[in-house]
Design a protein around this motif. Structure first.
Motif, PDB file in Angstrom:
ATOM      1  N   ALA A  92      -1.792   3.336  -1.535  1.00 13.83           N
ATOM      2  CA  ALA A  92      -1.098   2.857  -2.728  1.00 13.83           C
ATOM      3  C   ALA A  92      -1.449   3.840  -3.839  1.00 13.83           C
ATOM      4  O   ALA A  92      -2.417   4.600  -3.729  1.00 13.83           O
ATOM      5  CB  ALA A  92      -1.538   1.438  -3.097  1.00 13.83           C
ATOM      6  N   SER A  93      -0.684   3.815  -4.904  1.00 14.03           N
ATOM      7  CA  SER A  93      -0.960   4.717  -6.018  1.00 14.03           C
ATOM      8  C   SER A  93      -2.332   4.383  -6.612  1.00 14.03           C
ATOM      9  O   SER A  93      -2.807   3.249  -6.510  1.00 14.03           O
ATOM     10  CB  SER A  93       0.127   4.572  -7.085  1.00 14.03           C
ATOM     11  N   VAL A 133      -2.327   1.211  -8.875  1.00 13.32           N
ATOM     12  CA  VAL A 133      -2.274  -0.060  -8.153  1.00 13.32           C
ATOM     13  C   VAL A 133      -3.617  -0.338  -7.484  1.00 13.32           C
ATOM     14  O   VAL A 133      -4.152  -1.449  -7.562  1.00 13.32           O
ATOM     15  CB  VAL A 133      -1.125  -0.057  -7.119  1.00 13.32           C
ATOM     16  N   ASN A 190       2.931   3.062   2.181  1.00 12.83           N
ATOM     17  CA  ASN A 190       2.541   2.946   0.788  1.00 12.83           C
ATOM     18  C   ASN A 190       2.833   1.513   0.376  1.00 12.83           C
ATOM     19  O   ASN A 190       3.968   1.052   0.497  1.00 12.83           O
ATOM     20  CB  ASN A 190       3.315   3.926  -0.089  1.00 12.83           C
ATOM     21  N   ASP A 212       2.502   0.061  -2.661  1.00 10.61           N
ATOM     22  CA  ASP A 212       2.722  -0.181  -4.098  1.00 10.61           C
ATOM     23  C   ASP A 212       3.683  -1.335  -4.354  1.00 10.61           C
ATOM     24  O   ASP A 212       3.417  -2.183  -5.198  1.00 10.61           O
ATOM     25  CB  ASP A 212       3.294   1.071  -4.780  1.00 10.61           C
TER      26      ASP A 212
END
Length: 179
Positions: free
Chosen positions: A102-103, A106, A156, A158
């Motif tokens: 995830a970013s 986040v 991912n 996010d």
């Protein structure tokens, strides 16, 4: 079947591991808990134990030996750790290998909520932890933690809730199992 789940802190890997374990009826072994327990036993923070592990490979070796022992003796198992996919690949042990990410924004929010920290505290601790882990993995194993080529599925999270993550994993697992 063996499954590995890896990813950085706050990516959602432990939640995914728990949900997948429940749905598939497989035992899940979360190796981050072992590191946390060891830190608590020694009355150290994760960062402090990480700094010690940078100088003493026996800490990571103990955890990695457990990963390989579990994988060799349990054909139906979920292993959640940063290095499980690399360890199994290097030792010729077949598994469906998942990387969840995830970013940073986040992940830091998730870590802060989980640890009861402010965003700033979570960010500082997580950056330090990731730096330490990347250094150790390169130093002791010649593993670049950013090399995702060993994984069968990269997600991912996010914009995904835990049920969507689970659905994506099950879909990937079905496709992999059909090979």
């Amino acid at each position: 079947m063996r499954i590995t789940i890896s990813g950085p802190p706050g990516s959602g890997k432990t939640t995914a591991c728990s949900k997948l374990s429940e749905v598939l009826g497989l035992e899940a072994v979360v190796f981050g808990r072992i590191f946390r327990e060891l830190a608590a036993e020694k009355q150290l923070t994760l960062s402090q134990l990480g700094a010690i592990a940078e100088q003493d490979p026996s800490i990571d070796n103990m955890i990695d030996d457990r990963i390989l022992q579990m994988a060799r003796t349990h054909p139906d198992l979920i292993l959640e750790s940063r290095l499980s996919a690399y360890m199994l690949t290097r030792n010729g042990i077949e598994a469906f290998k998942i990387h969840i990410d995830a970013s940073p924004e986040v992940r830091m929010k998730r870590v802060g909520l989980r640890e009861g920290e402010t965003l700033e505290e979570a960010t500082a601790a997580t950056i330090d932890r990731q730096r330490s882990e990347a250094k150790r993995y390169k130093q002791w194993y010649d593993i670049d933690i950013n090399d995702l080529s060993v994984y069968d599925l990269v997600l991912n999270t996010d914009d995904m809730d835990p049920d969507q993550v689970l659905a994506a994993i099950l879909e990937g697992l079905d496709a992999w199992d059909a090979h």
